[in-house]
Design a protein around this motif. Sequence first.
Motif, PDB file in Angstrom:
ATOM      1  N   GLY A  36      11.994   4.475  -0.884  1.00  0.00           N
ATOM      2  CA  GLY A  36      11.758   5.856  -1.304  1.00  0.00           C
ATOM      3  C   GLY A  36      11.697   5.985  -2.809  1.00  0.00           C
ATOM      4  O   GLY A  36      10.876   6.746  -3.354  1.00  0.00           O
ATOM      5  N   ILE A  37      12.557   5.236  -3.527  1.00  0.00           N
ATOM      6  CA  ILE A  37      12.552   5.253  -4.999  1.00  0.00           C
ATOM      7  C   ILE A  37      11.213   4.748  -5.524  1.00  0.00           C
ATOM      8  O   ILE A  37      10.624   5.335  -6.444  1.00  0.00           O
ATOM      9  N   LEU A  38      10.721   3.676  -4.922  1.00  0.00           N
ATOM     10  CA  LEU A  38       9.434   3.127  -5.343  1.00  0.00           C
ATOM     11  C   LEU A  38       8.303   4.138  -5.139  1.00  0.00           C
ATOM     12  O   LEU A  38       7.432   4.288  -5.983  1.00  0.00           O
ATOM     13  N   THR A  39       8.339   4.838  -4.017  1.00  0.00           N
ATOM     14  CA  THR A  39       7.314   5.844  -3.736  1.00  0.00           C
ATOM     15  C   THR A  39       7.367   6.971  -4.759  1.00  0.00           C
ATOM     16  O   THR A  39       6.332   7.406  -5.279  1.00  0.00           O
ATOM     17  N   ILE A  40       8.557   7.442  -5.043  1.00  0.00           N
ATOM     18  CA  ILE A  40       8.725   8.532  -6.016  1.00  0.00           C
ATOM     19  C   ILE A  40       8.157   8.139  -7.383  1.00  0.00           C
ATOM     20  O   ILE A  40       7.465   8.918  -8.038  1.00  0.00           O
ATOM     21  N   LEU A  41       8.398   6.895  -7.796  1.00  0.00           N
ATOM     22  CA  LEU A  41       7.936   6.435  -9.102  1.00  0.00           C
ATOM     23  C   LEU A  41       6.426   6.220  -9.158  1.00  0.00           C
ATOM     24  O   LEU A  41       5.822   6.280 -10.233  1.00  0.00           O
ATOM     25  N   CYS A  42       5.802   5.979  -7.998  1.00  0.00           N
ATOM     26  CA  CYS A  42       4.374   5.659  -7.980  1.00  0.00           C
ATOM     27  C   CYS A  42       3.472   6.855  -7.736  1.00  0.00           C
ATOM     28  O   CYS A  42       2.260   6.757  -7.916  1.00  0.00           O
ATOM     29  N   ALA A 128       9.054  -6.648   1.108  1.00  0.00           N
ATOM     30  CA  ALA A 128       8.706  -5.635   2.110  1.00  0.00           C
ATOM     31  C   ALA A 128       9.004  -4.227   1.583  1.00  0.00           C
ATOM     32  O   ALA A 128       8.217  -3.291   1.788  1.00  0.00           O
ATOM     33  N   LEU A 129      10.130  -4.066   0.900  1.00  0.00           N
ATOM     34  CA  LEU A 129      10.458  -2.765   0.304  1.00  0.00           C
ATOM     35  C   LEU A 129       9.395  -2.351  -0.723  1.00  0.00           C
ATOM     36  O   LEU A 129       8.978  -1.190  -0.762  1.00  0.00           O
ATOM     37  N   ILE A 130       8.977  -3.328  -1.520  1.00  0.00           N
ATOM     38  CA  ILE A 130       7.965  -3.050  -2.552  1.00  0.00           C
ATOM     39  C   ILE A 130       6.644  -2.620  -1.912  1.00  0.00           C
ATOM     40  O   ILE A 130       6.028  -1.627  -2.312  1.00  0.00           O
ATOM     41  N   VAL A 131       6.221  -3.376  -0.906  1.00  0.00           N
ATOM     42  CA  VAL A 131       4.939  -3.086  -0.247  1.00  0.00           C
ATOM     43  C   VAL A 131       4.969  -1.716   0.428  1.00  0.00           C
ATOM     44  O   VAL A 131       4.019  -0.934   0.324  1.00  0.00           O
ATOM     45  N   ILE A 132       6.065  -1.417   1.123  1.00  0.00           N
ATOM     46  CA  ILE A 132       6.176  -0.123   1.813  1.00  0.00           C
ATOM     47  C   ILE A 132       6.218   1.024   0.798  1.00  0.00           C
ATOM     48  O   ILE A 132       5.490   2.012   0.930  1.00  0.00           O
ATOM     49  N   GLY A 133       7.066   0.888  -0.217  1.00  0.00           N
ATOM     50  CA  GLY A 133       7.204   1.962  -1.206  1.00  0.00           C
ATOM     51  C   GLY A 133       5.915   2.245  -1.944  1.00  0.00           C
ATOM     52  O   GLY A 133       5.475   3.401  -2.042  1.00  0.00           O
ATOM     53  N   ILE A 134       5.275   1.195  -2.453  1.00  0.00           N
ATOM     54  CA  ILE A 134       4.033   1.370  -3.200  1.00  0.00           C
ATOM     55  C   ILE A 134       2.885   1.774  -2.280  1.00  0.00           C
ATOM     56  O   ILE A 134       2.066   2.632  -2.617  1.00  0.00           O
ATOM     57  N   GLY A 135       2.832   1.172  -1.083  1.00  0.00           N
ATOM     58  CA  GLY A 135       1.770   1.479  -0.126  1.00  0.00           C
ATOM     59  C   GLY A 135       1.771   2.939   0.300  1.00  0.00           C
ATOM     60  O   GLY A 135       0.723   3.590   0.351  1.00  0.00           O
TER      61      GLY A 135
END
Length: 326
Positions: A36-42, A128-135
Amino acid sequence: MFPLKIGYRTIKTAIGAAAAISIAQFVGLNSFASAGILTILCVQSSKKKSLHAAYSRFFACMLAIAFSFVFFETIAYHPVVLGLLLLLFIPVTVRFKISEGIVTSTVIILHLYTSKNITLAIVSNEIALIVIGIGVALLVNLYMPSLDTKLRQYQVEIENNFRTIFQEMVAYLRTNESRWVGEEILETARLLEEAKSLAFRDVQNHFLRAQDYYYHYFKTREKQFEIIERILPMVTSIDLLVNQRYMIADFLEKLTDAIHPGNTAQLYLTRLYELQDQFKEEPLPTTRDEFEARAQLFQLLKELEQYLSIKKSLKVDQLFVKGHNT
């Protein structure tokens, strides 16, 4: 109380973060909230910015995993080592122009630091966290609301102000009097800045469009506005009511009625050249004051020629051309 405003970017961020965490939790990843943090940042304000943010964060995270393995596994899992890692890692991200991913990759580094043991399973979990968050961020950012309505509104307001300014110049040339306070000047300068910023954002939302009509349109109006700002003091400095003033006033009045998004500047350039020829055929001035007034009026025509030439250079999409416009 101030009204609560929730923009589309906020909505997309909330939905994206919830979706990323849900997916990561569903597939059984550790530290699933980090997705979720990765998604928010992207999630960014435009598609191009979002793509660049995703690219920077992905490669920064991959680099962080490599740095973590080298430093923690070969030296030690110690705060001093963590500080040394960051001391070298941050300049490297800057060197490779992926510094936007520093915050995200630091989260990955801390995950690996607290694990105390970097294994293939832990690395797979982080990837996997990176791919899901950014994807997920890229998916939610595929939707960008159209800015056309707002851009057209700016277009209308700027053109209305141009008309008002030209009308005031016409009135002064004919009467030598004016009660206009010039508020449209400051307002137009502000509108042009806001419109250009919004138009640039619109460009950032189109991957395949090399040029954007609105951005070039507002840049053109900005250049024309610079000429208008030069013309105004020129007009007000002419006191003598020579015949040429009324000729220019008539020309400006016709030009005022033709301020629209389209481009028929060549038509008015032709009329302006005819007016210049008429000036040359007029009897020579008999007094110094008349000479100076006519010289200023001729210079005014030169500025108007440049004003029209700028608009002539604008490539106008036929969808926006309606009637005789300049």
